[in-house]
Design a protein around this motif. Structure first.
Motif, PDB file in Angstrom:
ATOM      1  N   SER A   1       0.836  -1.199   0.000  1.00  0.00           N
ATOM      2  CA  SER A   1       0.000   0.000   0.000  1.00  0.00           C
ATOM      3  C   SER A   1       0.872   1.250   0.000  1.00  0.00           C
TER       4      SER A   1
ATOM      5  N   GLY B   1       0.840   5.688   0.436  1.00  0.00           N
ATOM      6  CA  GLY B   1       0.247   6.993   0.633  1.00  0.00           C
ATOM      7  C   GLY B   1       0.645   7.867  -0.546  1.00  0.00           C
TER       8      GLY B   1
ATOM      9  N   LEU C   1      -3.695   4.292  -0.375  1.00  0.00           N
ATOM     10  CA  LEU C   1      -4.256   4.496   0.967  1.00  0.00           C
ATOM     11  C   LEU C   1      -4.899   5.866   1.114  1.00  0.00           C
TER      12      LEU C   1
ATOM     13  N   ALA D   1      -6.650  -2.832   0.448  1.00  0.00           N
ATOM     14  CA  ALA D   1      -5.733  -2.088   1.319  1.00  0.00           C
ATOM     15  C   ALA D   1      -5.563  -2.789   2.666  1.00  0.00           C
ATOM     16  N   SER D   2      -6.627  -3.380   3.171  1.00  0.00           N
ATOM     17  CA  SER D   2      -6.558  -4.054   4.466  1.00  0.00           C
ATOM     18  C   SER D   2      -5.715  -5.319   4.403  1.00  0.00           C
TER      19      SER D   2
ATOM     20  N   GLY E   1       3.138  -0.872   4.035  1.00  0.00           N
ATOM     21  CA  GLY E   1       2.713   0.379   3.415  1.00  0.00           C
ATOM     22  C   GLY E   1       3.784   1.437   3.564  1.00  0.00           C
TER      23      GLY E   1
ATOM     24  N   LEU F   1      -2.073  10.325   6.063  1.00  0.00           N
ATOM     25  CA  LEU F   1      -3.131   9.988   5.107  1.00  0.00           C
ATOM     26  C   LEU F   1      -4.322  10.935   5.232  1.00  0.00           C
TER      27      LEU F   1
ATOM     28  N   SER G   1      -9.868   8.365   3.587  1.00  0.00           N
ATOM     29  CA  SER G   1      -8.804   7.372   3.720  1.00  0.00           C
ATOM     30  C   SER G   1      -9.213   6.271   4.689  1.00  0.00           C
TER      31      SER G   1
ATOM     32  N   LEU H   1      -5.178  -0.122   9.939  1.00  0.00           N
ATOM     33  CA  LEU H   1      -3.906  -0.406   9.276  1.00  0.00           C
ATOM     34  C   LEU H   1      -2.873  -0.964  10.250  1.00  0.00           C
TER      35      LEU H   1
END
Length: 316
Positions: A117, A119, A144, A202-203, A208, A245, A266, A272
């Motif tokens: 992931s 940002g 994200l 994303a999860s 990330g 984010l 977000s 996260l």
């Protein structure tokens, strides 16, 4: 002088000849009249008794000391501090990007499928641009943070598309502004099936890479038109010092509850917690924002520079 003191005296001589004089173990053995294994035992005794103290006169030595202090203080799995030239503005940004690229590449080079992931922001984008091309169609790269500004223009610092192009990975973009115009608009976006599908991807990310933004008159959120001046004033009124984010944090890393926060699209920071979230940010002007993220326990890793690291260590 007893036998142990005589042995320490000999160990000190061996250590001086080795670490200061630069002699080989054979040369030391000849000079002291002992065997080569005897020299090794003397050097081990010198280290054991604290006769040898190492001082490395190089900028990286200070960086390593700072990174260890930050790791220990905030329980990070990873921290890398790059040198900074105090006389040159933004001098360390390139080195943060290179260090970030090195860590990111270690993930991307894996052969098993990986979800990564991202940002957004200048440093995240620079990190992605430093990554070499490789064929990794089994990987997924997911955003994200929303990639649309208030006027509908795309986020020029989003790195998902660039990284996916470089690695032939699947890409998942979050089709939303960072801050919706209203709570109702935010809820409507998040209720859409495609939006939920991207949040699900994303999860599942293992790691990330995100930026950290300060909340001030030069805040990236404001300068890049993700929030307006009235919204910036509201964040400052609530004593926000930084954002992850888009989520605003106070000096202790606690999320601030205000009308801006309630419209952020977000993924929730709490959601996260399972992934290895690494922040890429440096400069003394970002020091308080980075410190807030660390105090809040939102990060597993940090790549920063000497200027920010020194502020963090002195204030943490």
């Amino acid at each position: 002088m007893d036998k142990f003191e005589l042995k320490l005296d000999q160990a000190a001589r061996a250590a001086w000849l080795s670490y200061v004089g630069g002699r080989t173990q054979d040369e030391i053995a000849s000079q002291l009249g002992v065997s080569r294994p005897g020299v090794q035992r003397l050097l081990a005794l010198a280290r054991q008794e604290g006769l040898v103290k190492v001082h490395i006169d190089h900028p990286l030595a200070n960086c390593m000391t700072l990174s260890q202090a930050i790791r220990d203080r905030f329980g990070l799995a990873f921290c890398d501090v790059v040198p900074a030239d105090p006389g040159a503005e933004h001098s360390s940004a390139h080195y943060i990007a290179i260090a970030g690229c090195d860590l990111m590449t270690r993930y991307l080079e894996r052969t098993e499928p990986l979800t990564l992931s991202l940002g957004s922001g200048r440093t995240v984008r620079a990190t992605v641009e430093a990554v070499s091309r490789m064929d990794r169609p089994q990987h997924r790269v997911v955003s994200l943070v929303g990639n649309v500004a208030r006027d509908g223009s795309s986020n020029r610092y989003d790195g998902v598309t660039t990284l996916a192009d470089k690695t032939a990975s699947e890409r998942f973009l979050l089709p939303a502004p960072v801050v919706a115009a209203s709570v109702e608009e935010r809820d409507a976006m998040r209720s859409q099936r495609l939006f939920r599908a991207i949040l699900d991807v994303a999860s599942e990310a293992e790691a990330g890479f995100i930026g950290i933004g300060p909340i001030n008159r030069q805040a990236t959120l404001f300068q890049d038109d993700f929030i307006n001046e009235a919204e910036l004033d509201e964040l400052l009124h609530h004593q926000a010092v930084g954002e992850l984010l888009g989520w605003p944090l106070d000096q202790w890393g606690q999320l601030i509850d205000c009308t801006v926060t309630r419209r952020i699209t977000s993924p929730a920071l709490e959601g996260l917690a399972r992934q290895h979230l690494v922040a890429l940010a440096g400069g003394r002007e970002k020091g308080l924002a980075i410190l807030a993220a660390l105090r809040g326990g939102w990060l597993k890793g940090l790549i920063t520079d000497e200027a920010a690291a020194r502020l963090i260590v002195d204030s943490g």
